[in-house]
Motif scaffolding. Structure first.
Motif, PDB file in Angstrom:
ATOM      1  N   ILE A 197     -76.670  20.341  -3.367  1.00 46.96           N
ATOM      2  CA  ILE A 197     -78.084  20.715  -3.270  1.00 46.96           C
ATOM      3  C   ILE A 197     -78.232  22.131  -2.719  1.00 46.96           C
ATOM      4  O   ILE A 197     -79.022  22.934  -3.240  1.00 46.96           O
ATOM      5  N   MET A 198     -77.473  22.456  -1.689  1.00 41.95           N
ATOM      6  CA  MET A 198     -77.570  23.805  -1.120  1.00 41.95           C
ATOM      7  C   MET A 198     -77.094  24.862  -2.120  1.00 41.95           C
ATOM      8  O   MET A 198     -77.705  25.923  -2.247  1.00 41.95           O
ATOM      9  N   PHE A 199     -76.020  24.568  -2.845  1.00 41.78           N
ATOM     10  CA  PHE A 199     -75.519  25.507  -3.843  1.00 41.78           C
ATOM     11  C   PHE A 199     -76.559  25.711  -4.946  1.00 41.78           C
ATOM     12  O   PHE A 199     -76.805  26.841  -5.381  1.00 41.78           O
ATOM     13  N   ALA A 200     -77.183  24.614  -5.390  1.00 42.30           N
ATOM     14  CA  ALA A 200     -78.221  24.721  -6.423  1.00 42.30           C
ATOM     15  C   ALA A 200     -79.412  25.528  -5.914  1.00 42.30           C
ATOM     16  O   ALA A 200     -79.959  26.376  -6.635  1.00 42.30           O
ATOM     17  N   ALA A 201     -79.828  25.298  -4.671  1.00 40.59           N
ATOM     18  CA  ALA A 201     -80.975  26.017  -4.105  1.00 40.59           C
ATOM     19  C   ALA A 201     -80.690  27.509  -3.978  1.00 40.59           C
ATOM     20  O   ALA A 201     -81.521  28.344  -4.362  1.00 40.59           O
ATOM     21  N   VAL A 202     -79.525  27.849  -3.461  1.00 40.30           N
ATOM     22  CA  VAL A 202     -79.166  29.263  -3.304  1.00 40.30           C
ATOM     23  C   VAL A 202     -79.059  29.925  -4.676  1.00 40.30           C
ATOM     24  O   VAL A 202     -79.540  31.045  -4.884  1.00 40.30           O
ATOM     25  N   THR A 203     -78.442  29.237  -5.619  1.00 35.83           N
ATOM     26  CA  THR A 203     -78.298  29.784  -6.966  1.00 35.83           C
ATOM     27  C   THR A 203     -79.666  30.008  -7.603  1.00 35.83           C
ATOM     28  O   THR A 203     -79.905  31.029  -8.246  1.00 35.83           O
ATOM     29  N   PHE A 204     -80.571  29.068  -7.413  1.00 37.89           N
ATOM     30  CA  PHE A 204     -81.917  29.208  -7.962  1.00 37.89           C
ATOM     31  C   PHE A 204     -82.627  30.422  -7.354  1.00 37.89           C
ATOM     32  O   PHE A 204     -83.320  31.164  -8.042  1.00 37.89           O
ATOM     33  N   MET A 205     -82.443  30.627  -6.061  1.00 35.01           N
ATOM     34  CA  MET A 205     -83.109  31.741  -5.380  1.00 35.01           C
ATOM     35  C   MET A 205     -82.554  33.105  -5.784  1.00 35.01           C
ATOM     36  O   MET A 205     -83.306  34.075  -5.846  1.00 35.01           O
ATOM     37  N   ILE A 206     -81.267  33.184  -6.058  1.00 34.55           N
ATOM     38  CA  ILE A 206     -80.688  34.492  -6.373  1.00 34.55           C
ATOM     39  C   ILE A 206     -80.702  34.817  -7.860  1.00 34.55           C
ATOM     40  O   ILE A 206     -80.451  35.947  -8.236  1.00 34.55           O
ATOM     41  N   THR A 207     -80.987  33.826  -8.705  1.00 34.00           N
ATOM     42  CA  THR A 207     -81.029  34.074 -10.143  1.00 34.00           C
ATOM     43  C   THR A 207     -82.363  34.723 -10.489  1.00 34.00           C
ATOM     44  O   THR A 207     -83.423  34.173 -10.198  1.00 34.00           O
ATOM     45  N   GLY A 228     -84.386  28.225 -23.141  1.00 31.51           N
ATOM     46  CA  GLY A 228     -83.921  28.325 -24.522  1.00 31.51           C
ATOM     47  C   GLY A 228     -82.455  28.650 -24.616  1.00 31.51           C
ATOM     48  O   GLY A 228     -81.608  28.012 -24.025  1.00 31.51           O
ATOM     49  N   GLN A 229     -82.146  29.686 -25.388  1.00 32.20           N
ATOM     50  CA  GLN A 229     -80.791  30.176 -25.620  1.00 32.20           C
ATOM     51  C   GLN A 229     -79.898  29.122 -26.268  1.00 32.20           C
ATOM     52  O   GLN A 229     -78.874  28.730 -25.748  1.00 32.20           O
ATOM     53  N   ARG A 230     -80.271  28.694 -27.430  1.00 33.01           N
ATOM     54  CA  ARG A 230     -79.489  27.664 -28.120  1.00 33.01           C
ATOM     55  C   ARG A 230     -78.155  28.197 -28.658  1.00 33.01           C
ATOM     56  O   ARG A 230     -77.291  27.426 -29.030  1.00 33.01           O
ATOM     57  N   ILE A 270     -74.415  24.029 -12.317  1.00 28.75           N
ATOM     58  CA  ILE A 270     -75.084  25.010 -11.459  1.00 28.75           C
ATOM     59  C   ILE A 270     -74.554  26.412 -11.740  1.00 28.75           C
ATOM     60  O   ILE A 270     -75.330  27.374 -11.841  1.00 28.75           O
ATOM     61  N   VAL A 271     -73.256  26.549 -11.895  1.00 24.57           N
ATOM     62  CA  VAL A 271     -72.669  27.848 -12.218  1.00 24.57           C
ATOM     63  C   VAL A 271     -73.148  28.308 -13.596  1.00 24.57           C
ATOM     64  O   VAL A 271     -73.448  29.492 -13.796  1.00 24.57           O
ATOM     65  N   SER A 272     -73.265  27.390 -14.540  1.00 24.16           N
ATOM     66  CA  SER A 272     -73.772  27.738 -15.865  1.00 24.16           C
ATOM     67  C   SER A 272     -75.207  28.242 -15.771  1.00 24.16           C
ATOM     68  O   SER A 272     -75.578  29.197 -16.471  1.00 24.16           O
ATOM     69  N   PHE A 273     -76.009  27.623 -14.923  1.00 25.63           N
ATOM     70  CA  PHE A 273     -77.368  28.128 -14.697  1.00 25.63           C
ATOM     71  C   PHE A 273     -77.317  29.538 -14.118  1.00 25.63           C
ATOM     72  O   PHE A 273     -78.078  30.416 -14.530  1.00 25.63           O
ATOM     73  N   ASN A 284     -80.574  29.380 -17.584  1.00 26.09           N
ATOM     74  CA  ASN A 284     -81.168  28.265 -18.316  1.00 26.09           C
ATOM     75  C   ASN A 284     -81.439  27.096 -17.368  1.00 26.09           C
ATOM     76  O   ASN A 284     -80.512  26.500 -16.809  1.00 26.09           O
ATOM     77  N   LEU A 285     -82.710  26.752 -17.206  1.00 29.21           N
ATOM     78  CA  LEU A 285     -83.111  25.695 -16.280  1.00 29.21           C
ATOM     79  C   LEU A 285     -82.629  24.297 -16.688  1.00 29.21           C
ATOM     80  O   LEU A 285     -82.573  23.400 -15.853  1.00 29.21           O
ATOM     81  N   ILE A 286     -82.280  24.138 -17.929  1.00 34.45           N
ATOM     82  CA  ILE A 286     -81.775  22.834 -18.390  1.00 34.45           C
ATOM     83  C   ILE A 286     -80.523  22.459 -17.605  1.00 34.45           C
ATOM     84  O   ILE A 286     -80.316  21.291 -17.259  1.00 34.45           O
ATOM     85  N   PHE A 287     -79.712  23.443 -17.277  1.00 31.96           N
ATOM     86  CA  PHE A 287     -78.484  23.173 -16.540  1.00 31.96           C
ATOM     87  C   PHE A 287     -78.777  22.682 -15.129  1.00 31.96           C
ATOM     88  O   PHE A 287     -78.079  21.802 -14.619  1.00 31.96           O
ATOM     89  N   LEU A 288     -79.806  23.221 -14.504  1.00 32.11           N
ATOM     90  CA  LEU A 288     -80.202  22.707 -13.183  1.00 32.11           C
ATOM     91  C   LEU A 288     -80.731  21.287 -13.309  1.00 32.11           C
ATOM     92  O   LEU A 288     -80.528  20.462 -12.414  1.00 32.11           O
TER      93      LEU A 288
END
Length: 163
Positions: free
Chosen positions: A30-40, A46-48, A110-113, A118-122
């Motif tokens: 959860i912390m990794f996802a939150a930090v990643t979301f904040m710094i992205t 999209g991006q198919r 999370i790393v892919s996000f 791409n928010l789908i990865f989150l």
């Protein structure tokens, strides 16, 4: 000479230990996802044409399937005649393997996000984390998975005789 026997904890501290491990693994994701979301900087849905759009769901599904199959296999190999401490040590190993096989795809998503935005990865990681939370070890789940008898249940509670 060094004694190389594994350290086996008492049954009444087992649940506390495995619960702390479980909580720490969830908190890390959860912390990794939150930090990643904040710094992205940029987010998309999209991006198919991105290869991750295929790899992340496959890894997530594979991780879920393999973790369940391997966990059930490892638990089924636990000798029912073994002492409770031995059963719990084997069960803890099975849980850690299960958790690792779930955490890997979640962290990869999370790393892919982070790489693509791409928010789908989150979302995929969030689904894995939700399942991870559902798998929280409880006394009842341990008793059911190990098919514990009355005396072993009392020993796990800390009210029974400890050998």
């Amino acid at each position: 000479m060094i004694n190389k026997q594994p350290v086996v904890q008492s049954p009444n501290t087992f649940l506390k230990t495995i619960s702390i491990i479980h909580l720490a693994l969830i908190a890390g994701q959860i912390m990794f996802a939150a930090v990643t979301f904040m710094i992205t900087n940029k987010t998309t849905t999209g991006q198919r044409d991105n290869v991750f759009i295929y790899v992340v769901p496959i890894m997530a599904f594979t991780g879920l399937a393999v973790s369940n199959i391997l966990f059930k296999t490892m638990v089924s190999k636990i000798d029912g005649q073994s002492p409770l401490k031995t059963k719990l040590a084997a069960y803890q190993s099975a849980l850690i393997v299960r958790f690792a096989l779930l955490e890997g795809p979640s962290l990869f998503a999370i790393v892919s996000f982070m790489l693509t935005g791409n928010l789908i990865f989150l979302g995929i990681s969030g689904a894995i984390i939700a399942y991870f939370i559902y798998l929280r070890p409880t006394k009842q789940k341990i008793e059911d998975d190990l098919n514990l008898g009355y005396e072993e249940k009392a020993e796990l509670d800390g009210t029974g005789k400890v050998y």
